[in-house]
Design a protein around this motif. Structure first.
Motif, PDB file in Angstrom:
ATOM      1  N   TYR A 138       0.863  -1.192   0.000  1.00  0.00           N
ATOM      2  CA  TYR A 138       0.000   0.000   0.000  1.00  0.00           C
ATOM      3  C   TYR A 138       0.896   1.237   0.000  1.00  0.00           C
ATOM      4  N   GLN A 139       0.671   2.120  -0.934  1.00  0.00           N
ATOM      5  CA  GLN A 139       1.572   3.271  -1.066  1.00  0.00           C
ATOM      6  C   GLN A 139       0.888   4.413  -1.798  1.00  0.00           C
ATOM      7  N   PRO A 140       1.417   5.637  -1.681  1.00  0.00           N
ATOM      8  CA  PRO A 140       0.833   6.780  -2.412  1.00  0.00           C
ATOM      9  C   PRO A 140       0.985   6.610  -3.917  1.00  0.00           C
ATOM     10  N   LEU A 141       0.101   7.283  -4.663  1.00  0.00           N
ATOM     11  CA  LEU A 141       0.220   7.308  -6.120  1.00  0.00           C
ATOM     12  C   LEU A 141       0.986   8.561  -6.514  1.00  0.00           C
ATOM     13  N   LEU A 142       1.789   8.455  -7.526  1.00  0.00           N
ATOM     14  CA  LEU A 142       2.477   9.632  -8.045  1.00  0.00           C
ATOM     15  C   LEU A 142       1.700  10.100  -9.274  1.00  0.00           C
ATOM     16  N   LEU A 143       1.041  11.257  -9.171  1.00  0.00           N
ATOM     17  CA  LEU A 143       0.180  11.704 -10.268  1.00  0.00           C
ATOM     18  C   LEU A 143       0.599  13.070 -10.778  1.00  0.00           C
ATOM     19  N   ASN A 144       0.515  13.226 -12.083  1.00  0.00           N
ATOM     20  CA  ASN A 144       0.726  14.536 -12.679  1.00  0.00           C
ATOM     21  C   ASN A 144      -0.467  15.435 -12.324  1.00  0.00           C
ATOM     22  N   PRO A 145      -0.238  16.714 -12.005  1.00  0.00           N
ATOM     23  CA  PRO A 145      -1.384  17.571 -11.626  1.00  0.00           C
ATOM     24  C   PRO A 145      -2.434  17.715 -12.730  1.00  0.00           C
ATOM     25  N   SER A 146      -2.078  17.398 -13.958  1.00  0.00           N
ATOM     26  CA  SER A 146      -3.052  17.541 -15.044  1.00  0.00           C
ATOM     27  C   SER A 146      -3.926  16.297 -15.219  1.00  0.00           C
ATOM     28  N   VAL A 147      -3.752  15.308 -14.354  1.00  0.00           N
ATOM     29  CA  VAL A 147      -4.525  14.067 -14.512  1.00  0.00           C
ATOM     30  C   VAL A 147      -6.035  14.372 -14.603  1.00  0.00           C
ATOM     31  N   ALA A 148      -6.655  13.854 -15.660  1.00  0.00           N
ATOM     32  CA  ALA A 148      -8.020  14.269 -16.024  1.00  0.00           C
ATOM     33  C   ALA A 148      -9.042  14.059 -14.907  1.00  0.00           C
ATOM     34  N   ALA A 149      -8.951  12.958 -14.178  1.00  0.00           N
ATOM     35  CA  ALA A 149      -9.968  12.656 -13.151  1.00  0.00           C
ATOM     36  C   ALA A 149     -10.063  13.774 -12.120  1.00  0.00           C
ATOM     37  N   LEU A 150      -8.928  14.422 -11.831  1.00  0.00           N
ATOM     38  CA  LEU A 150      -8.932  15.478 -10.809  1.00  0.00           C
ATOM     39  C   LEU A 150      -9.686  16.713 -11.292  1.00  0.00           C
ATOM     40  N   GLU A 207     -17.943  -7.605  16.555  1.00  0.00           N
ATOM     41  CA  GLU A 207     -19.299  -7.296  16.088  1.00  0.00           C
ATOM     42  C   GLU A 207     -19.321  -5.983  15.288  1.00  0.00           C
ATOM     43  N   ASP A 208     -20.074  -5.986  14.201  1.00  0.00           N
ATOM     44  CA  ASP A 208     -20.225  -4.805  13.332  1.00  0.00           C
ATOM     45  C   ASP A 208     -18.922  -4.394  12.643  1.00  0.00           C
ATOM     46  N   HIS A 209     -17.920  -5.256  12.666  1.00  0.00           N
ATOM     47  CA  HIS A 209     -16.655  -4.962  11.976  1.00  0.00           C
ATOM     48  C   HIS A 209     -16.487  -5.895  10.775  1.00  0.00           C
ATOM     49  N   SER A 210     -15.701  -5.455   9.817  1.00  0.00           N
ATOM     50  CA  SER A 210     -15.426  -6.271   8.626  1.00  0.00           C
ATOM     51  C   SER A 210     -14.250  -5.636   7.881  1.00  0.00           C
ATOM     52  N   LEU A 211     -13.857  -6.302   6.800  1.00  0.00           N
ATOM     53  CA  LEU A 211     -12.817  -5.705   5.948  1.00  0.00           C
ATOM     54  C   LEU A 211     -13.525  -5.068   4.758  1.00  0.00           C
ATOM     55  N   TYR A 212     -13.491  -3.749   4.670  1.00  0.00           N
ATOM     56  CA  TYR A 212     -14.143  -3.033   3.572  1.00  0.00           C
ATOM     57  C   TYR A 212     -13.215  -3.022   2.363  1.00  0.00           C
ATOM     58  N   ILE A 213     -13.755  -3.439   1.230  1.00  0.00           N
ATOM     59  CA  ILE A 213     -12.969  -3.544  -0.005  1.00  0.00           C
ATOM     60  C   ILE A 213     -13.387  -2.397  -0.920  1.00  0.00           C
ATOM     61  N   ARG A 214     -12.464  -1.609  -1.353  1.00  0.00           N
ATOM     62  CA  ARG A 214     -12.771  -0.439  -2.183  1.00  0.00           C
ATOM     63  C   ARG A 214     -12.063  -0.536  -3.538  1.00  0.00           C
ATOM     64  N   PRO A 215     -12.757  -1.100  -4.549  1.00  0.00           N
ATOM     65  CA  PRO A 215     -12.238  -1.026  -5.916  1.00  0.00           C
ATOM     66  C   PRO A 215     -12.595   0.344  -6.501  1.00  0.00           C
ATOM     67  N   PHE A 216     -11.717   0.925  -7.293  1.00  0.00           N
ATOM     68  CA  PHE A 216     -12.059   2.195  -7.954  1.00  0.00           C
ATOM     69  C   PHE A 216     -11.265   2.389  -9.235  1.00  0.00           C
ATOM     70  N   MET A 217     -11.798   3.224 -10.113  1.00  0.00           N
ATOM     71  CA  MET A 217     -11.149   3.482 -11.399  1.00  0.00           C
ATOM     72  C   MET A 217     -11.216   4.980 -11.692  1.00  0.00           C
ATOM     73  N   PHE A 218     -10.154   5.520 -12.249  1.00  0.00           N
ATOM     74  CA  PHE A 218     -10.215   6.939 -12.636  1.00  0.00           C
ATOM     75  C   PHE A 218      -9.446   7.185 -13.923  1.00  0.00           C
ATOM     76  N   SER A 219      -9.822   8.258 -14.619  1.00  0.00           N
ATOM     77  CA  SER A 219      -9.161   8.600 -15.880  1.00  0.00           C
ATOM     78  C   SER A 219      -7.804   9.208 -15.574  1.00  0.00           C
ATOM     79  N   SER A 220      -6.793   8.804 -16.333  1.00  0.00           N
ATOM     80  CA  SER A 220      -5.439   9.238 -15.971  1.00  0.00           C
ATOM     81  C   SER A 220      -4.679   9.911 -17.115  1.00  0.00           C
ATOM     82  N   ASP A 221      -5.389  10.339 -18.165  1.00  0.00           N
ATOM     83  CA  ASP A 221      -4.692  11.127 -19.195  1.00  0.00           C
ATOM     84  C   ASP A 221      -4.161  12.409 -18.574  1.00  0.00           C
ATOM     85  N   GLU A 222      -3.005  12.831 -19.022  1.00  0.00           N
ATOM     86  CA  GLU A 222      -2.431  14.077 -18.497  1.00  0.00           C
ATOM     87  C   GLU A 222      -2.750  15.187 -19.480  1.00  0.00           C
TER      88      GLU A 222
END
Ligand code: COI
Length: 354
Positions: A53-65, A133-148
């Protein structure tokens, strides 16, 4: 097609789990040792990797942002008493993910990456699944546009990731809900049925206004008459009126086709309720309340599970509920939890063994 062997795995050198206490976790604050990442480039998915698990290195122009071409899912994994790990109905989330992708003009994700990637990731971080009780492992799949590029158009490149968060309850107590009639979440023809990131960002202002006057969330209504109820915050909504469970229907495309919603419909039928999916007018709900027939109101969602609603306000009319006396929503929650944790027969084949 990406077969299982095409997912490369790079393990973390040290597990963060030894610094963690998996009891009394907040929702979505901590993340496990690994994540899955894949790239869509030149019309194909590639570089499918499970890594620390680590940070993403993204260009500031990445379209999703800039333009919000971003979608996600929420799924949960549980352990049974023997320590076996199971994921709840992930294939339904996979199908919905691609429905969201299509609506947001994003590429379809192959089943192998979503399902096999998730299974391998959860298997690797299995010891992070909380059992409290009331605990679990939450799974978060996600997708974003990454054109710069900051031109407004669908990207040619996308990223898909899955991260995992050991998690406690999303809503801790019975909720007070404000029926919204100024701001809107979704309209027919819009993106209300998609799990698009922007739907959640767009809901925050109205929710903050309701919070200022003491409410936890808003119940959205239709954009034209502000009469037909849609969904609450991050949940679908159910009303038990007499011996029928009512929930807003999906046909307008304005609400999410929730996996917990579908599961609740199935289990409520098993309990003997008639279940009606239809357009629900708030005036009819109020009439049922006045007639003493509105027995229970609750929200359903992956993060929220089953959340009891103790107060519902429409304009100046406030409906109060004695949630301590309720039978149905607590039983529904118990059945769901028991199926998820292996104490009740999984007769609908909802659990996927990891
Ligand atoms: C979920 O229930 O998984 C959700 O989508 C809620 C989330 C936004 C916290």
């Amino acid at each position: 097609m990406v077969a299982a062997m095409d997912i490369s795995i790079r393990k973390a050198e040290r597990s963060k789990l030894q610094d963690m206490n998996l009891d009394n976790l907040p929702f979505g604050k901590y993340f496990t040792d690994h994540m899955l990442e894949a790239d869509y480039e030149n019309g194909e998915w590639k570089n499918v990797e499970i890594k620390p698990y680590q940070p993403l290195l993204l260009n500031p122009s990445v379209a999703a942002l800039h333009y919000g071409q971003a979608i996600f899912e929420g799924i949960k994994a549980y352990k049974d008493k023997d320590g076996n790990a199971y994921i709840f109905r992930p294939h339904d989330n996979y199908n919905r993910f691609n429905i969201s992708a299509e609506r947001m003009q994003m590429p379809q994700l192959p089943e192998e990456i979503f399902m096999e990637g998730m299974k391998q990731l959860v298997a690797l971080d299995k010891s992070w699944i909380p059992t409290k009780e009331d605990h679990s492992l939450y799974i978060r799949p996600f997708m974003f546009s990454s054109d710069e590029v900051i031109g407004v158009r669908p990207s040619d490149n996308y990223k898909f990731l899955i991260i995992l968060s050991p998690t406690g309850p999303y809503y801790n107590a019975p909720m007070r809900i404000y029926v919204e009639e100024k701001y809107v979440r979704a309209v027919p023809g819009g993106v209300g049925f998609a799990k698009a990131a922007g739907n959640y960002g767009a809901a925050m202002y109205a929710t903050a206004q309701a919070k200022k006057i003491g409410y936890d969330q808003v119940l959205w209504t239709d954009a034209f008459e502000h009469k037909y109820v849609q969904e609450i915050g991050t949940m679908n909504v159910f009303f038990i009126i007499g011996s029928t469970a009512f929930t807003p229907s999906l046909e307008q495309g304005t609400i999410l086709d929730g996996v917990t919603r579908q599961s609740s419909i199935t289990l409520l039928k098993e309990m003997g309720f008639a279940v009606e999916e239809k357009q629900l007018n708030i005036d009819d709900i109020i009439d049922a309340y006045k007639a003493g027939l509105l027995y229970e109101v609750f929200g359903t969602g992956t993060a929220a599970t089953i959340s009891l609603i103790k107060e519902l306000r429409y304009k100046d009319f406030v409906m109060h509920f004695d949630v301590a006396s309720w039978q149905t929503a607590p039983l529904l929650k118990k059945w769901l939890t028991d199926i998820r944790e292996g104490r009740r027969e999984d007769k609908y084949n909802w659990m996927l063994k990891v």
